[in-house]
Design a protein around this motif. Structure first.
Motif, PDB file in Angstrom:
ATOM      1  N   GLU A 187       0.826  -1.201   0.000  1.00 18.35           N
ATOM      2  CA  GLU A 187       0.000   0.000   0.000  1.00 18.35           C
ATOM      3  C   GLU A 187       0.863   1.256   0.000  1.00 18.35           C
ATOM      4  OE1 GLU A 187      -2.319   3.358   1.316  1.00 18.35           O
ATOM      5  OE2 GLU A 187      -0.691   2.452   2.478  1.00 18.35           O
ATOM      6  N   LEU A 188       1.941   1.241   0.788  1.00 15.75           N
ATOM      7  CA  LEU A 188       2.843   2.385   0.847  1.00 15.75           C
ATOM      8  C   LEU A 188       3.469   2.654  -0.512  1.00 15.75           C
ATOM      9  CD1 LEU A 188       4.459   4.572   2.325  1.00 15.75           C
ATOM     10  CD2 LEU A 188       6.078   2.788   3.020  1.00 15.75           C
ATOM     11  N   ARG A 189       3.974   1.586  -1.144  1.00 12.53           N
ATOM     12  CA  ARG A 189       4.599   1.760  -2.458  1.00 12.53           C
ATOM     13  C   ARG A 189       3.597   2.251  -3.499  1.00 12.53           C
ATOM     14  NH1 ARG A 189       7.560  -2.966  -0.846  1.00 12.53           N
ATOM     15  NH2 ARG A 189       5.972  -4.297  -1.778  1.00 12.53           N
ATOM     16  N   SER A 190       2.401   1.685  -3.497  1.00  6.74           N
ATOM     17  CA  SER A 190       1.430   2.027  -4.546  1.00  6.74           C
ATOM     18  C   SER A 190       0.935   3.459  -4.436  1.00  6.74           C
ATOM     19  CB  SER A 190       0.243   1.059  -4.512  1.00  6.74           C
ATOM     20  OG  SER A 190      -0.526   1.227  -3.334  1.00  6.74           O
ATOM     21  N   ARG A 191       0.876   4.005  -3.218  1.00 11.85           N
ATOM     22  CA  ARG A 191       0.330   5.351  -3.062  1.00 11.85           C
ATOM     23  C   ARG A 191       1.393   6.435  -2.989  1.00 11.85           C
ATOM     24  NH1 ARG A 191       1.165   7.379   1.976  1.00 11.85           N
ATOM     25  NH2 ARG A 191       1.529   5.892   3.676  1.00 11.85           N
ATOM     26  N   ALA A 192       2.638   6.074  -2.709  1.00 11.85           N
ATOM     27  CA  ALA A 192       3.596   7.131  -2.372  1.00 11.85           C
ATOM     28  C   ALA A 192       4.935   7.064  -3.090  1.00 11.85           C
ATOM     29  CB  ALA A 192       3.842   7.119  -0.857  1.00 11.85           C
ATOM     30  N   ILE A 193       5.286   5.926  -3.699  1.00 13.94           N
ATOM     31  CA  ILE A 193       6.638   5.768  -4.238  1.00 13.94           C
ATOM     32  C   ILE A 193       6.575   5.304  -5.691  1.00 13.94           C
ATOM     33  CG2 ILE A 193       8.875   4.638  -3.960  1.00 13.94           C
ATOM     34  CD1 ILE A 193       8.140   4.144  -1.027  1.00 13.94           C
ATOM     35  N   GLY A 194       7.289   6.018  -6.558  1.00 19.33           N
ATOM     36  CA  GLY A 194       7.424   5.619  -7.952  1.00 19.33           C
ATOM     37  C   GLY A 194       8.826   5.106  -8.212  1.00 19.33           C
ATOM     38  N   PHE A 195       8.945   4.126  -9.108  1.00 20.20           N
ATOM     39  CA  PHE A 195      10.241   3.510  -9.403  1.00 20.20           C
ATOM     40  C   PHE A 195      10.551   3.623 -10.897  1.00 20.20           C
ATOM     41  CE2 PHE A 195       8.618   1.344  -5.671  1.00 20.20           C
ATOM     42  CZ  PHE A 195       9.728   1.257  -4.843  1.00 20.20           C
ATOM     43  N   VAL A 196      11.800   3.985 -11.200  1.00 14.17           N
ATOM     44  CA  VAL A 196      12.298   3.964 -12.570  1.00 14.17           C
ATOM     45  C   VAL A 196      13.504   3.035 -12.577  1.00 14.17           C
ATOM     46  CG1 VAL A 196      13.244   5.293 -14.489  1.00 14.17           C
ATOM     47  CG2 VAL A 196      11.546   6.334 -12.971  1.00 14.17           C
ATOM     48  N   PHE A 197      13.391   1.933 -13.333  1.00 12.76           N
ATOM     49  CA  PHE A 197      14.435   0.924 -13.355  1.00 12.76           C
ATOM     50  C   PHE A 197      15.260   1.031 -14.637  1.00 12.76           C
ATOM     51  CE2 PHE A 197      10.909  -0.912 -10.877  1.00 12.76           C
ATOM     52  CZ  PHE A 197      11.556  -1.154  -9.678  1.00 12.76           C
ATOM     53  N   GLN A 198      16.496   0.596 -14.550  1.00 13.72           N
ATOM     54  CA  GLN A 198      17.388   0.629 -15.702  1.00 13.72           C
ATOM     55  C   GLN A 198      16.859  -0.240 -16.843  1.00 13.72           C
ATOM     56  OE1 GLN A 198      21.412  -0.439 -14.742  1.00 13.72           O
ATOM     57  NE2 GLN A 198      22.182  -0.083 -16.779  1.00 13.72           N
ATOM     58  N   SER A 199      16.174  -1.326 -16.509  1.00 19.99           N
ATOM     59  CA  SER A 199      15.696  -2.267 -17.524  1.00 19.99           C
ATOM     60  C   SER A 199      14.244  -2.028 -17.934  1.00 19.99           C
ATOM     61  CB  SER A 199      15.858  -3.706 -17.014  1.00 19.99           C
ATOM     62  OG  SER A 199      17.222  -3.999 -16.762  1.00 19.99           O
ATOM     63  N   PHE A 200      13.631  -0.971 -17.441  1.00 17.04           N
ATOM     64  CA  PHE A 200      12.306  -0.493 -17.857  1.00 17.04           C
ATOM     65  C   PHE A 200      11.146  -1.374 -17.378  1.00 17.04           C
ATOM     66  CE2 PHE A 200      14.983   0.415 -21.836  1.00 17.04           C
ATOM     67  CZ  PHE A 200      15.608   1.483 -21.241  1.00 17.04           C
ATOM     68  N   TYR A 201      11.198  -2.686 -17.654  1.00 15.54           N
ATOM     69  CA  TYR A 201      10.138  -3.631 -17.267  1.00 15.54           C
ATOM     70  C   TYR A 201       8.775  -3.245 -17.845  1.00 15.54           C
ATOM     71  CZ  TYR A 201      13.636  -5.333 -13.988  1.00 15.54           C
ATOM     72  OH  TYR A 201      14.792  -5.834 -13.435  1.00 15.54           O
ATOM     73  N   LEU A 202       8.763  -2.801 -19.083  1.00 15.40           N
ATOM     74  CA  LEU A 202       7.494  -2.576 -19.769  1.00 15.40           C
ATOM     75  C   LEU A 202       6.921  -3.914 -20.227  1.00 15.40           C
ATOM     76  CD1 LEU A 202       8.456   0.508 -21.975  1.00 15.40           C
ATOM     77  CD2 LEU A 202       7.250   0.518 -19.786  1.00 15.40           C
ATOM     78  N   LEU A 203       5.603  -4.039 -20.209  1.00 17.03           N
ATOM     79  CA  LEU A 203       4.959  -5.271 -20.647  1.00 17.03           C
ATOM     80  C   LEU A 203       4.926  -5.289 -22.176  1.00 17.03           C
ATOM     81  CD1 LEU A 203       2.054  -5.445 -18.057  1.00 17.03           C
ATOM     82  CD2 LEU A 203       4.252  -6.626 -18.004  1.00 17.03           C
TER      83      LEU A 203
END
Length: 231
Positions: free
Chosen positions: A81-97
């Protein structure tokens, strides 16, 4: 650093791995204020990626305290819940579907947030416009350049209006010109959206774009200095 309230802090944080022979972090302490743009630098093995994982609640420290918005993050905290409402992540490998378009990828974090389809689509259009990719909204990831994929990943990280954006080697896979464009985008997000932003990098160029540089070595903070006089 600024006079804004503290958004998150780590106090005497250490991280040891089960075999007991590796101490990735050793008594790390610092604070990040709301609206701050900081870079964490260090060579491979310095502990910077481990620290980012703890800041983003993807991992727990062996000892020490992580506090977010004045509340201690511990075993009682709902981390999802904390991550979904408050923290955004940008990864080197993108992880796009790979089977979703750029616009659909941006909407993924919005599912389960009580939004209608129309609201999700409208928000995704706003974000894809913000990262300069509106003309690629219907493209699949394989139809995008590496830099374009990173921009879509950044737009996705903003889907739930996070208070904190964490970026792990955000320009690591990019050429010099494309990397410069991503850093300009980060500066725009920081300035226009007053985003609190932390990047982990080994690049001096990426670090120089931030207001503050925290340098690490052997799991400890080696220096913590303001960039404002140089920028």
């Amino acid at each position: 650093m600024n006079d804004n309230p503290v958004l998150l802090s780590v106090e005497d944080v250490s991280k040891e791995y089960p075999d007991g022979n590796v101490r990735a972090l050793d008594g790390v302490s610092f604070e990040i204020t709301t609206g701050e743009y900081a870079a964490i630098m260090g060579p491979s093995g310095s502990g910077k990626s481990t620290l980012l994982s703890i800041l983003g609640t993807l991992d727990r420290p062996t000892s020490g305290t992580l506090t977010f918005e004045g509340a201690v993050v511990d075993e009682k905290t709902d981390l999802d819940e904390l991550r979904s409402r408050a923290i955004g992540f940008v990864f080197q490998s993108f992880y796009l579907l790979p089977t979703l378009t750029a616009l659909e990828n941006i909407q993924v974090p919005m599912f389960g947030r009580g939004m209608t389809v129309a609201e999700r689509v409208a928000k995704a259009h706003e974000l894809i416009e913000a990262v300069g990719m509106a003309d690629r909204s219907k493209h699949l990831p394989k139809q995008l350049s590496v830099g374009q994929r990173q921009r879509i990943a950044i737009a996705r990280s903003l889907a739930n209006d996070p208070r904190l954006l964490l970026a792990d080697e955000p320009t690591g896979n990019l050429d010099t010109v494309t990397a410069a464009g991503i850093l300009e985008l980060f500066e725009q997000l920081h300035t226009e959206r007053e985003m609190t932003l932390i990047t982990v990098t080994h690049s001096e160029e990426v670090a120089h774009a931030a207001q503050r540089v925290i340098r690490m070595r052997d799991g400890r903070i080696e220096s913590d200095q303001s960039n404002l006089a140089m920028n």
